[in-house]
Write an enzyme that holds these catalytic residues in place. Structure first.
Site, PDB file in Angstrom:
ATOM      1  N   LYS A 213      13.925  -9.846 -10.006  1.00  0.00           N
ATOM      2  CA  LYS A 213      13.506 -10.975 -11.106  1.00  0.00           C
ATOM      3  C   LYS A 213      14.735 -10.671 -12.299  1.00  0.00           C
ATOM      4  O   LYS A 213      14.219 -11.790 -13.002  1.00  0.00           O
ATOM      5  CB  LYS A 213      11.622 -10.546 -11.497  1.00  0.00           C
ATOM      6  N   GLU A 219      19.464  -0.231 -10.193  1.00  0.00           N
ATOM      7  CA  GLU A 219      19.888   0.562  -8.788  1.00  0.00           C
ATOM      8  C   GLU A 219      20.205  -1.056  -8.109  1.00  0.00           C
ATOM      9  O   GLU A 219      20.841  -0.725  -7.078  1.00  0.00           O
ATOM     10  CB  GLU A 219      18.559   0.497  -8.233  1.00  0.00           C
ATOM     11  N   GLY A 274       5.681  -8.138 -10.999  1.00  0.00           N
ATOM     12  CA  GLY A 274       7.016  -7.866  -9.445  1.00  0.00           C
ATOM     13  C   GLY A 274       6.616  -6.748  -8.715  1.00  0.00           C
ATOM     14  O   GLY A 274       6.383  -7.874  -7.567  1.00  0.00           O
ATOM     15  N   ARG A 275       5.296  -6.042  -9.280  1.00  0.00           N
ATOM     16  CA  ARG A 275       4.684  -5.528  -7.531  1.00  0.00           C
ATOM     17  C   ARG A 275       3.473  -6.413  -7.077  1.00  0.00           C
ATOM     18  O   ARG A 275       2.914  -6.343  -6.829  1.00  0.00           O
ATOM     19  CB  ARG A 275       3.774  -4.579  -8.349  1.00  0.00           C
ATOM     20  N   GLU A 360       0.683   2.033 -11.649  1.00  0.00           N
ATOM     21  CA  GLU A 360       1.519   0.800 -11.724  1.00  0.00           C
ATOM     22  C   GLU A 360       0.668   0.354 -12.717  1.00  0.00           C
ATOM     23  O   GLU A 360       1.232  -0.255 -13.957  1.00  0.00           O
ATOM     24  CB  GLU A 360       2.780  -0.026 -11.713  1.00  0.00           C
ATOM     25  N   HIS A 391      -3.456  15.254  11.272  1.00  0.00           N
ATOM     26  CA  HIS A 391      -3.316  16.482  11.615  1.00  0.00           C
ATOM     27  C   HIS A 391      -2.266  17.239  10.502  1.00  0.00           C
ATOM     28  O   HIS A 391      -1.068  18.325  10.807  1.00  0.00           O
ATOM     29  CB  HIS A 391      -2.468  16.700  13.022  1.00  0.00           C
ATOM     30  N   LYS A 511      14.144   3.054 -17.499  1.00  0.00           N
ATOM     31  CA  LYS A 511      15.846   2.024 -17.311  1.00  0.00           C
ATOM     32  C   LYS A 511      16.483   2.245 -18.712  1.00  0.00           C
ATOM     33  O   LYS A 511      17.443   2.795 -18.262  1.00  0.00           O
ATOM     34  CB  LYS A 511      15.112   0.797 -16.993  1.00  0.00           C
TER      35      LYS A 511
HETATM   36  C1  G6Q Z   1       6.678  -3.583 -11.234  1.00  0.00           C
HETATM   37  C2  G6Q Z   1       7.750  -3.421 -11.943  1.00  0.00           C
HETATM   38  C3  G6Q Z   1       8.715  -2.676 -11.119  1.00  0.00           C
HETATM   39  C4  G6Q Z   1      10.459  -3.696 -11.038  1.00  0.00           C
HETATM   40  C5  G6Q Z   1      11.012  -3.480 -10.498  1.00  0.00           C
HETATM   41  C6  G6Q Z   1      12.283  -3.912 -10.232  1.00  0.00           C
HETATM   42  O1  G6Q Z   1       6.013  -4.596 -11.615  1.00  0.00           O
HETATM   43  O2  G6Q Z   1       8.196  -4.494 -12.927  1.00  0.00           O
HETATM   44  O3  G6Q Z   1       8.766  -2.187  -9.627  1.00  0.00           O
HETATM   45  O4  G6Q Z   1       9.907  -4.836  -9.601  1.00  0.00           O
HETATM   46  O5  G6Q Z   1      11.838  -2.028 -11.470  1.00  0.00           O
HETATM   47  O6  G6Q Z   1      13.139  -5.128 -11.203  1.00  0.00           O
HETATM   48  P1  G6Q Z   1      13.449  -6.138 -10.640  1.00  0.00           P
HETATM   49  O7  G6Q Z   1      13.236  -7.331 -10.301  1.00  0.00           O
HETATM   50  O8  G6Q Z   1      13.697  -7.094 -12.022  1.00  0.00           O
HETATM   51  O9  G6Q Z   1      14.911  -5.761 -10.424  1.00  0.00           O
END
Ligand code: G6Q
Length: 548
Positions: A213, A219, A274-275, A360, A391, A511
């Site tokens: 996003k 990463e 994001g989520r 989150e 199990h 981050k």
């Molecule tokens: C989700 C969070 C987090 C995010 C990641 C990746 O709601 O904000 O999990 O999706 O940190 O972020 P980017 O999509 O910006 O790389």
């Protein structure tokens, strides 16, 4: 319309909360065995059904009165108005000053949803159409790589919300996927993740989908750079990048700076968290796997649950019921975790997906106006597909000292019928919820002829709450309904707990911290460290052993 964080009366001071506390003291004396014995129709009555999802909550430790009081609490917290505000595009993510409109991602083209006075639905559909055209070209082989070879491998690079949804959806809908396409997902900055994902792939047949996003995530950018180097090594030409990389982002500038042509970018908007983004362009890998028609069915499922959530009365509203029961378990019965137990192998990543979505969103300790809460917020979510969990950790669910409410999830028809195996799978699900609720008394154990010394070990106290979600079949549509069910349930709990369910300052902290420490690890000169003595020692030891 921007909603300002208002000062609400403390949740625990509300008369509706107090009434629930008193009610809890009375109901506590009644075992699920008694509740079922007193009402022969309890199993039919305490259930609700909508858009193909049947929710049986009769094995929860609730009575009609509990539900009535919980609904009163929801009304006191102005839940209906808050739901309307979300759908209307109010700025309900107050700490980031954003609207929260994942519901617009699955709205039919005829709907009108305004952000800053502009209808966003046409934009959503324009991106969906671009995604569909691209997906068709890749799936048919019309889109080729730099050397003219057909694309056979898709590698999604992203993390958190830009990974967990796509991974979960790909696994869940594998039955509907085009089998001659290989999908891989790279998220971890640990080089092993990337190395193993591409080890057996031919770069000439591989397309990377870089999902971020913000397009600033350490990463993801590290892995995207590794992917670019890998591609260049194999294909030997900068021009190859244009044919082997696409991006999904809200940040066209950063995408361009990275070297991906913004013409190969699929956009979304800051009002998609994001989520909550698996049904935005972040779902490109899902669409590539299952095709545009199935992706639309997935969106239809989401939308069907949205409509139900928005319009059904609270007492028969699935996300509301699930949320309120969750609050009852967490705040009044003291449950600290919830186990999500899908009896379907395709849903193996569903618990991991829900962990992010729920924890989150509602893992927060202050209310919207910044006041510390004096009640528990989100429980820990965890789980594994049945029957495997039986199990391993179910022992603790049945006979441990903790109360762990369970969400069982099962489908009536199997996508892979194999003799009697589906009946066996579902028999296990039903039997587990029954055993958890009713247990086995010492008298029953003795009647089986068990030796006295062993009786205490063989007793199951029961009274352990669970809900069961039963759906006809795992399809793109039903997956959409289930994800939206949990999304909205999270929202309802956030409203009651008075949280901002849509920010994630805890993630932002990680981050920022890692950036500083990474510079210290890489420094040529011995850096001056200003951490605590533990962190300083670890950093020095690491540098020493790496001979820096
Ligand atoms: C989700 C969070 C987090 C995010 C990641 C990746 O709601 O904000 O999990 O999706 O940190 O972020 P980017 O999509 O910006 O790389």
């Amino acid at each position: 319309m921007a909603s300002k964080p208002e000062r609400h009366p403390s949740l625990t001071a509300r008369p509706e909360w107090q009434a629930l506390c008193e009610h809890r003291a009375q109901l506590d004396k009644r075992h699920l065995r008694d509740l079922f014995a007193q009402d022969s129709r309890r199993g039919q009555r305490l259930a609700a059904e909508a858009v193909g999802v049947y929710l049986d909550y009769s094995k929860q430790r609730v009575s009609d009165e509990t539900l009535r009081l919980l609904i009163q609490l929801a009304e006191a917290c102005e839940l209906p108005a808050r739901v309307a505000g979300m759908f209307r595009g109010d700025v309900i993510n107050v700490t980031e000053q954003r609207a929260v409109l994942h519901v617009a991602l699955r709205a039919p083209v005829s709907e009108n949803i305004l952000v800053d006075g502009a209808n966003v639905v046409p934009d959503v559909h324009a991106v969906l159409e671009r995604m569909a055209a691209f997906a068709e070209r890749v799936r048919s082989g019309a889109f080729t790589g730099h050397t003219g070879k057909r694309i056979r491998n898709l590698v999604n690079i992203g993390i958190g919300g830009s990974d967990l949804g796509p991974v979960m959806a790909y696994q869940a809908l594998r039955h509907y996927s085009q089998r001659d396409l290989t999908l891989r997902f790279v998220s971890n900055v640990d080089g092993t993740d990337f190395a193993e994902a591409v080890a057996d792939l031919d770069a000439a047949e591989t397309l990377f989908i870089v999902c971020s996003k913000t397009f600033t995530t350490l990463e993801t950018l590290s892995n995207a750079r590794a992917a670019r180097a890998w591609c260049l090594r194999a294909l030997g030409n900068e021009d190859a990048i244009a044919k082997h990389f696409v991006a999904v982002s809200t940040n066209a500038q950063a995408v361009g700076k990275f070297g991906i042509d913004p013409a190969n970018m699929f956009g979304f908007w800051d009002w998609v968290g994001g989520r909550y983004s698996m049904d935005s362009a972040i779902g490109l890998s899902t669409m590539l796997a299952i095709g545009p028609a199935h992706f639309r069915e997935l969106l239809d499922g989401f939308h069907a649950m949205d409509t139900h959530f928005r319009s059904a009365p609270l007492a028969t509203n699935l996300p509301v019921l699930m949320a309120l029961i969750g609050i009852w378990n967490a705040n009044f019965l003291g449950a600290e975790t919830v186990a999500v137990l899908p009896y379907d192998q395709y849903l193996q990543r569903f618990p991991a997906y829900l962990q992010q979505l729920i924890m989150e969103s509602n893992g927060k300790h202050v209310t919207l106006d910044g006041t510390p809460v004096d009640y528990a917020t989100s429980p820990v979510y965890w789980g594994e597909p049945g029957t495997n969990g039986q199990h391993s950790f179910y022992q603790l669910l049945h006979q441990g000292t903790r109360l762990i409410p369970c969400d069982f999830l099962g489908f009536v028809s199997s996508l892979n019928p194999l003799g009697e195996q589906h009946d066996l799978l579902m028999a296990n699900l039903f039997a587990q919820s029954e055993a958890l609720a009713f247990g086995k008394t010492a008298g029953e154990v003795k009647a089986e002829g068990v030796a006295d010394a062993l009786v205490p070990h063989r007793v199951f106290e029961g009274n352990r709450p669970s809900s069961t979600l039963l759906v006809q079949r795992l399809t793109p549509y039903s997956l959409g309904t289930l994800v939206a069910l949990y999304e909205h349930s999270v929202f309802v709990q956030g409203v009651i707990w008075n949280l901002d369910s849509f920010d994630q300052w805890g993630v932002e902290l990680g981050k920022a911290l890692a950036k500083r420490t990474a510079e210290e690890l890489a420094a040529v000169e011995e850096p001056t460290l200003g951490h605590d003595s533990s962190t300083n020692t670890l950093v020095r030891r690491y540098r020493q052993l790496r001979q820096r």
